[in-house]
Design a protein around this motif. Sequence first.
Motif, PDB file in Angstrom:
ATOM      1  N   VAL A 246       9.566  13.521  -9.592  1.00 40.75           N
ATOM      2  CA  VAL A 246       9.577  13.657 -11.039  1.00 40.75           C
ATOM      3  C   VAL A 246      10.363  14.394 -11.411  1.00 40.75           C
ATOM      4  O   VAL A 246      10.188  15.289 -11.618  1.00 40.75           O
ATOM      5  CB  VAL A 246       7.504  13.208 -11.576  1.00 40.75           C
ATOM      6  N   ALA A 247      10.778  13.988 -12.394  1.00 44.37           N
ATOM      7  CA  ALA A 247      12.427  14.322 -13.373  1.00 44.37           C
ATOM      8  C   ALA A 247      11.109  14.837 -14.439  1.00 44.37           C
ATOM      9  O   ALA A 247      11.273  13.480 -14.869  1.00 44.37           O
ATOM     10  CB  ALA A 247      13.282  14.920 -13.308  1.00 44.37           C
ATOM     11  N   GLU A 248      11.290  15.707 -15.417  1.00 44.51           N
ATOM     12  CA  GLU A 248      11.389  15.365 -16.870  1.00 44.51           C
ATOM     13  C   GLU A 248      12.647  15.282 -17.847  1.00 44.51           C
ATOM     14  O   GLU A 248      14.157  15.780 -17.231  1.00 44.51           O
ATOM     15  CB  GLU A 248      11.023  16.667 -17.523  1.00 44.51           C
ATOM     16  N   ARG A 249      12.857  13.953 -19.027  1.00 43.40           N
ATOM     17  CA  ARG A 249      13.647  14.145 -19.108  1.00 43.40           C
ATOM     18  C   ARG A 249      13.728  14.575 -20.630  1.00 43.40           C
ATOM     19  O   ARG A 249      12.327  14.119 -21.001  1.00 43.40           O
ATOM     20  CB  ARG A 249      13.855  12.684 -19.376  1.00 43.40           C
ATOM     21  N   ALA A 250      14.373  15.615 -21.217  1.00 37.77           N
ATOM     22  CA  ALA A 250      13.428  16.030 -22.719  1.00 37.77           C
ATOM     23  C   ALA A 250      14.579  14.920 -23.855  1.00 37.77           C
ATOM     24  O   ALA A 250      15.284  14.231 -23.384  1.00 37.77           O
ATOM     25  CB  ALA A 250      14.531  17.446 -22.586  1.00 37.77           C
ATOM     26  N   ALA A 251      13.249  14.986 -24.628  1.00 33.52           N
ATOM     27  CA  ALA A 251      14.168  13.800 -26.400  1.00 33.52           C
ATOM     28  C   ALA A 251      15.563  14.558 -26.685  1.00 33.52           C
ATOM     29  O   ALA A 251      15.903  15.625 -26.160  1.00 33.52           O
ATOM     30  CB  ALA A 251      13.564  14.388 -27.000  1.00 33.52           C
TER      31      ALA A 251
ATOM     32  N   THR B 276       1.198  -1.501  -0.211  1.00 38.97           N
ATOM     33  CA  THR B 276       0.104   0.094   0.044  1.00 38.97           C
ATOM     34  C   THR B 276       0.971   1.306   0.225  1.00 38.97           C
ATOM     35  O   THR B 276       0.523   2.144  -0.857  1.00 38.97           O
ATOM     36  CB  THR B 276      -1.089   0.286   1.257  1.00 38.97           C
ATOM     37  N   VAL B 277       2.168   0.983   0.979  1.00 36.80           N
ATOM     38  CA  VAL B 277       2.811   2.612   1.187  1.00 36.80           C
ATOM     39  C   VAL B 277       3.199   2.736  -0.809  1.00 36.80           C
ATOM     40  O   VAL B 277       3.033   3.717  -1.284  1.00 36.80           O
ATOM     41  CB  VAL B 277       3.719   2.357   2.055  1.00 36.80           C
ATOM     42  N   PHE B 278       4.171   1.352  -1.390  1.00 36.26           N
ATOM     43  CA  PHE B 278       4.539   1.709  -2.573  1.00 36.26           C
ATOM     44  C   PHE B 278       3.466   1.694  -3.550  1.00 36.26           C
ATOM     45  O   PHE B 278       3.551   3.233  -4.899  1.00 36.26           O
ATOM     46  CB  PHE B 278       5.608   0.487  -3.338  1.00 36.26           C
ATOM     47  N   GLU B 279       2.020   1.650  -2.974  1.00 38.94           N
ATOM     48  CA  GLU B 279       0.851   2.116  -4.252  1.00 38.94           C
ATOM     49  C   GLU B 279       1.053   3.603  -4.209  1.00 38.94           C
ATOM     50  O   GLU B 279       0.591   4.381  -5.255  1.00 38.94           O
ATOM     51  CB  GLU B 279      -0.194   1.221  -3.694  1.00 38.94           C
ATOM     52  N   CYS B 280       0.788   3.927  -3.180  1.00 42.13           N
ATOM     53  CA  CYS B 280       0.285   5.532  -2.340  1.00 42.13           C
ATOM     54  C   CYS B 280       1.405   6.087  -2.773  1.00 42.13           C
ATOM     55  O   CYS B 280       1.566   7.678  -3.442  1.00 42.13           O
ATOM     56  CB  CYS B 280       0.381   5.838  -1.010  1.00 42.13           C
ATOM     57  N   ILE B 281       2.934   5.687  -3.137  1.00 38.23           N
ATOM     58  CA  ILE B 281       4.482   7.230  -3.705  1.00 38.23           C
ATOM     59  C   ILE B 281       3.872   6.828  -5.259  1.00 38.23           C
ATOM     60  O   ILE B 281       4.240   7.514  -5.780  1.00 38.23           O
ATOM     61  CB  ILE B 281       5.622   6.706  -2.994  1.00 38.23           C
ATOM     62  N   THR B 282       3.636   5.963  -5.529  1.00 35.21           N
ATOM     63  CA  THR B 282       3.449   5.235  -7.637  1.00 35.21           C
ATOM     64  C   THR B 282       2.448   6.064  -7.905  1.00 35.21           C
ATOM     65  O   THR B 282       2.382   6.502  -8.702  1.00 35.21           O
ATOM     66  CB  THR B 282       3.238   3.900  -7.100  1.00 35.21           C
TER      67      THR B 282
ATOM     68  N   THR C  90       0.916   8.989  -6.135  1.00 34.01           N
ATOM     69  CA  THR C  90       1.389  10.453  -6.286  1.00 34.01           C
ATOM     70  C   THR C  90       2.792  10.553  -7.565  1.00 34.01           C
ATOM     71  O   THR C  90       1.951  12.096  -7.686  1.00 34.01           O
ATOM     72  CB  THR C  90       2.142  11.020  -4.899  1.00 34.01           C
ATOM     73  N   LEU C  91       3.268  10.525  -7.511  1.00 33.04           N
ATOM     74  CA  LEU C  91       4.676  10.533  -9.177  1.00 33.04           C
ATOM     75  C   LEU C  91       3.977  10.453 -10.135  1.00 33.04           C
ATOM     76  O   LEU C  91       4.332  11.592 -10.799  1.00 33.04           O
ATOM     77  CB  LEU C  91       4.767   9.595  -8.602  1.00 33.04           C
ATOM     78  N   LYS C  92       2.544   9.294 -10.031  1.00 32.10           N
ATOM     79  CA  LYS C  92       2.022   9.678 -11.827  1.00 32.10           C
ATOM     80  C   LYS C  92       1.169  10.877 -11.447  1.00 32.10           C
ATOM     81  O   LYS C  92       0.945  11.040 -12.940  1.00 32.10           O
ATOM     82  CB  LYS C  92       0.937   8.741 -11.801  1.00 32.10           C
ATOM     83  N   LYS C  93       0.054  12.326 -10.345  1.00 34.57           N
ATOM     84  CA  LYS C  93      -0.552  12.912 -10.540  1.00 34.57           C
ATOM     85  C   LYS C  93       1.067  13.993 -10.932  1.00 34.57           C
ATOM     86  O   LYS C  93       0.130  14.775 -10.781  1.00 34.57           O
ATOM     87  CB  LYS C  93      -0.955  13.273  -9.250  1.00 34.57           C
ATOM     88  N   GLY C  94       2.539  13.374 -11.205  1.00 36.62           N
ATOM     89  CA  GLY C  94       3.003  14.907 -10.974  1.00 36.62           C
ATOM     90  C   GLY C  94       3.708  15.335  -9.853  1.00 36.62           C
ATOM     91  O   GLY C  94       4.346  16.415  -9.682  1.00 36.62           O
ATOM     92  N   GLU C  95       3.027  14.472  -8.846  1.00 35.36           N
ATOM     93  CA  GLU C  95       3.143  14.994  -7.430  1.00 35.36           C
ATOM     94  C   GLU C  95       4.286  14.738  -6.264  1.00 35.36           C
ATOM     95  O   GLU C  95       4.644  13.448  -6.918  1.00 35.36           O
ATOM     96  CB  GLU C  95       2.359  15.376  -6.433  1.00 35.36           C
TER      97      GLU C  95
END
Length: 91
Positions: free
Chosen positions: A52-57, A27-33, A35-40
């Motif tokens: 979450v870090a953006e990686r440029a093309a 559940t902890v890992f799911e909550c972290i995942t 939250t990161l999916k939302k960009g938070e």
Amino acid sequence: MNKGDLATAVADKTGMSKSAANQAVETVFECITDTLKKGEEVRILGFGNFVVAERAASTGRNPQTGEPMEIKASKQAKFKPGKGLKDAVNG
């Protein structure tokens, strides 16, 4: 230590059953995942931050042929340890 070992350690330290500890870890890992999916960010005081870090093309090379190829932009999860974790590891 893998996820199963972590769940066993949580069960031993808390007195929870192994199945309940496994569910808590999942559940902890799911909550972290989620939250990161939302960009938070996930900030755990004294432990660290998940961001979450953006990686440029970019342009890379095919290792077999040497031909240039386009690598598309993507996002990646990063972890930055906090002071408490750094001190615990180095102390």
